[in-house]
Design an enzyme around this catalytic site. Structure first.
Site, PDB file in Angstrom:
ATOM      1  N   THR A   7       8.029  -2.310  11.767  1.00 28.52           N
ATOM      2  CA  THR A   7       7.176  -2.446  10.586  1.00 28.52           C
ATOM      3  C   THR A   7       8.096  -2.691   9.391  1.00 28.52           C
ATOM      4  OG1 THR A   7       7.252  -0.086  10.120  1.00 28.52           O
ATOM      5  CG2 THR A   7       5.452  -0.839  11.507  1.00 28.52           C
ATOM      6  N   GLU A  57       1.483  -3.064  14.128  1.00 25.60           N
ATOM      7  CA  GLU A  57       1.010  -2.202  15.211  1.00 25.60           C
ATOM      8  C   GLU A  57      -0.132  -2.822  16.018  1.00 25.60           C
ATOM      9  OE1 GLU A  57       1.724  -1.367  12.150  1.00 25.60           O
ATOM     10  OE2 GLU A  57       2.395   0.705  11.957  1.00 25.60           O
ATOM     11  N   LYS A  71      -7.367   7.782  -7.246  1.00 24.56           N
ATOM     12  CA  LYS A  71      -8.494   8.712  -7.288  1.00 24.56           C
ATOM     13  C   LYS A  71      -8.638   9.228  -8.711  1.00 24.56           C
ATOM     14  CE  LYS A  71     -10.649  11.041  -3.571  1.00 24.56           C
ATOM     15  NZ  LYS A  71     -10.575  11.863  -2.391  1.00 24.56           N
ATOM     16  N   TRP A 116     -12.936   7.159  -5.951  1.00 25.02           N
ATOM     17  CA  TRP A 116     -11.958   6.157  -5.611  1.00 25.02           C
ATOM     18  C   TRP A 116     -12.127   4.884  -6.421  1.00 25.02           C
ATOM     19  CZ3 TRP A 116     -12.135   6.614   0.459  1.00 25.02           C
ATOM     20  CH2 TRP A 116     -11.264   7.637   0.839  1.00 25.02           C
TER      21      TRP A 116
END
Ligand code: ADP
Length: 548
Positions: free
Chosen positions: A189, A334, A441, A446
């Site tokens: 990654t 992934e 937040k 959110w």
């Protein structure tokens, strides 16, 4: 249980290679050379070279299971390694050429790479770490360029030339039968949100993913296509396009080191590419070039974009100016990477608002991938297009672990926790609103940084925008908009804030603004928010405040 009568035939990279070479032996890999005639090789020739390369690697002592790394641009030789290494039972480790030296040496050592194949133009980059690679037994240089920087530090490991090695071999390597569950390739990654982690793809996952890539509900490529693979081959297997091309017969267009928009546009015009795949920042660069000069994209029947959310304005500009439809896909290292693509459902008129609504989704769950969203307590949320939670996936091309790194926090009872936050609707269209690490937040609610960025980038004066959460005494966190203006354009924070005010809820409009020359980018060209947060922490950003 009653057993089936079906043959237990292993799905393998060698099977992909055999199919491409046999059935589509006339399809080509075309490598751009930056000016002169492009280099061309047919799939049949690629297969012959892959056999020679496997013989040469075996001669260097590479055995099944050993790791062979590539440090290369997208080009013919990289494609040959894509086939030779897994097909001989070894493991292809594609190295990201833009890693910092410490990350590069770390992952080469972590993966135990035994041989590294490197483009001559990249020798100086690899040479910076070569003294830290005790386990590497040989370097193979593609091209005739200077390799003295490697030779000087290689600790006695031979520095060989790719073309000399191949010239000494004959085609006709006998591909061994492999266990389809064994490792075929690996990719780390890029570490945008943490240390790089190794994902190891199997022969089976690679085959199934390649079948999916070429199917019509995902990228959908056929022998009639010429696919410009702008996404690097070190970035999650170039999104599966090389293997998908060998299954479908699509010709591959490889830009080599010529990744600048000017070169990409010339390549498309000269070779009549029918499809191109890239991250949004590259697409943006092509658009910007098109504003400066006339470019011919008429051969492209579609484009695909992934790796980060494509802003609406990007999709609209390509459609209006060039009649080019860009379809978004979502995935991660992934997930091999394709998790789904956002083709609008039937009956939606292209070019309409409704069409744009669907194309702004991050994707629609691909056959072969199972998806769910869960809340903070791990409870599954409904597919209602509104409930927001973390996206989890499982399936035959989704990783179930990391290489020599248990990372238990990344898995949830057999599901991969993607770290992406979003919604799914009742038809399986999902929308990524943020990465878990990027969510803002404010007062317990959110705010989607992705949504704010997309709206901001639609303002005529804005070239790039990234929004990060910054600590706030009253609301815990508030959005800080980091904006890059177009050359010679100007826009005050108050103007940009009022531009946003009728697009998002008022309380979501940022009151903190900063203007930059450039948004930092990751090694694969995505906006990188980590350095922005660090600069904010160090009080290194000049912040303007707008009353709310
Ligand atoms: P890194 O995690 O280092 O950025 P990856 O290339 O594996 O490397 O990135 C995967 C991530 O990219 C996903 O988890 C997601 O956050 C983001 N991503 C990929 N495609 C999209 C998309 N179409 N829309 C929004 N985000 C996307």
């Amino acid at each position: 249980m009653i057993l089936s009568t079906m043959q237990d035939f292993p799905l393998s990279v060698a099977a992909i290679l055999r199919h491409g070479a046999r059935v589509y032996g006339r399809s080509e890999c075309v490598t751009w050379t930056g000016g002169g005639a492009p280099r061309r090789a047919t799939f049949a020739q690629i297969a012959g070279n892959a056999e020679r390369l496997a013989s040469a690697l075996a001669g260097l002592g590479v055995r099944p299971g050993d790791r062979v790394a590539t440090f290369c641009w997208n080009n013919q030789e990289h494609l040959e390694a894509y086939f030779a290494v897994p097909a001989m039972g070894a493991v292809l480790h594609t190295l990201n050429i833009r890693l910092f030296p410490e990350q590069l040496s770390h992952i080469i050592n972590h993966a135990d790479d035994q041989v590294v194949i490197v483009d001559d133009t990249l020798v100086p980059l690899l040479a910076r770490v070569v003294h830290e690679l005790p386990a590497v037994e040989a370097f193979v240089v593609v091209g005739d360029g200077d390799a003295s920087a490697l030779e000087a530090n290689a600790n006695g490991a031979p520095v060989l030339r790719y073309h000399t090695l191949l010239a000494a071999e004959e085609p006709g390597y006998a591909w061994p039968e492999v266990d389809e569950r064994s490792a075929a390739s690996m990719c780390y990654t890029s570490g945008t949100t943490g240390d790089p982690k190794g994902v190891v793809y199997s022969h089976r996952s690679t085959f199934l993913h390649a079948m999916a890539v070429q199917s019509a509900s995902l990228v959908g490529i056929t022998e009639a296509d010429r696919v410009l693979t702008i996404v690097p081959m070190f970035h999650v297997n170039a999104w599966g396009l090389p293997y998908g091309a060998f299954l479908s017969g699509a010709t591959l267009h490889m830009p080599g080191p010529f990744m600048q928009p000017e070169h990409l546009a010339k390549f498309i015009a000269a070779e009549r590419s029918t499809l191109a795949s890239a991250v949004p920042t590259i697409w943006n660069g092509i658009l910007a070039l098109g504003e400066r000069e006339e470019i011919d994209l008429s051969s492209l029947r579609a484009g695909t974009s992934g790796g980060a959310a494509a802003p609406r304005v990007l999709l609209e500009r390509f459609e209006r100016r060039y009649g080019l439809r860009i379809i978004q896909g979502w995935g991660m290292t992934e997930t091999s990477p394709l998790g789904g693509m956002a083709f609008p459902p039937p009956g939606v008129e292209p070019g309409t608002d409704e069409d744009m609504y669907w194309r702004l989704k991050s994707g629609r769950v691909a056959a072969g991938v199972e998806m769910r969203i869960v809340d903070d307590s791990g409870a599954e949320l409904p597919w209602d297009g509104e409930s927001v939670g973390e996206i989890e996936v499982r399936g035959p091309w989704i990783t179930g672990a990391y290489h020599r790194d248990p990372a238990p926090g990344k898995f949830d009872d057999g599901w991969l926790r993607t770290g992406d936050i979003g919604t799914i609707d009742d038809r399986g269209f999902y929308q990524i609103t943020d990465r878990a690490k990027d969510v803002i937040k404010s007062g317990g609610e959110w705010i989607s940084s992705v949504e704010l960025e997309n709206h901001l980038m639609a303002h005529p004066a804005v070239a790039e925008a990234a929004v990060i959460g910054v600590p706030d005494a009253r609301w815990d966190e508030r959005p800080l908009a980091c904006v890059v203006l177009r050359p010679e354009a100007s826009a005050a924070p108050a103007e940009l804030a009022s531009f946003l005010a009728d697009k998002v809820a008022r309380w979501q409009v940022p009151e903190y603004w900063t203007f930059l020359d450039e948004i930092p980018k990751t090694t694969v060209g995505k906006f990188d928010k980590k350095p922005l947060r660090a600069r904010h922490r160090d009080a290194a950003l000049e912040i303007e405040h707008v009353e709310r």
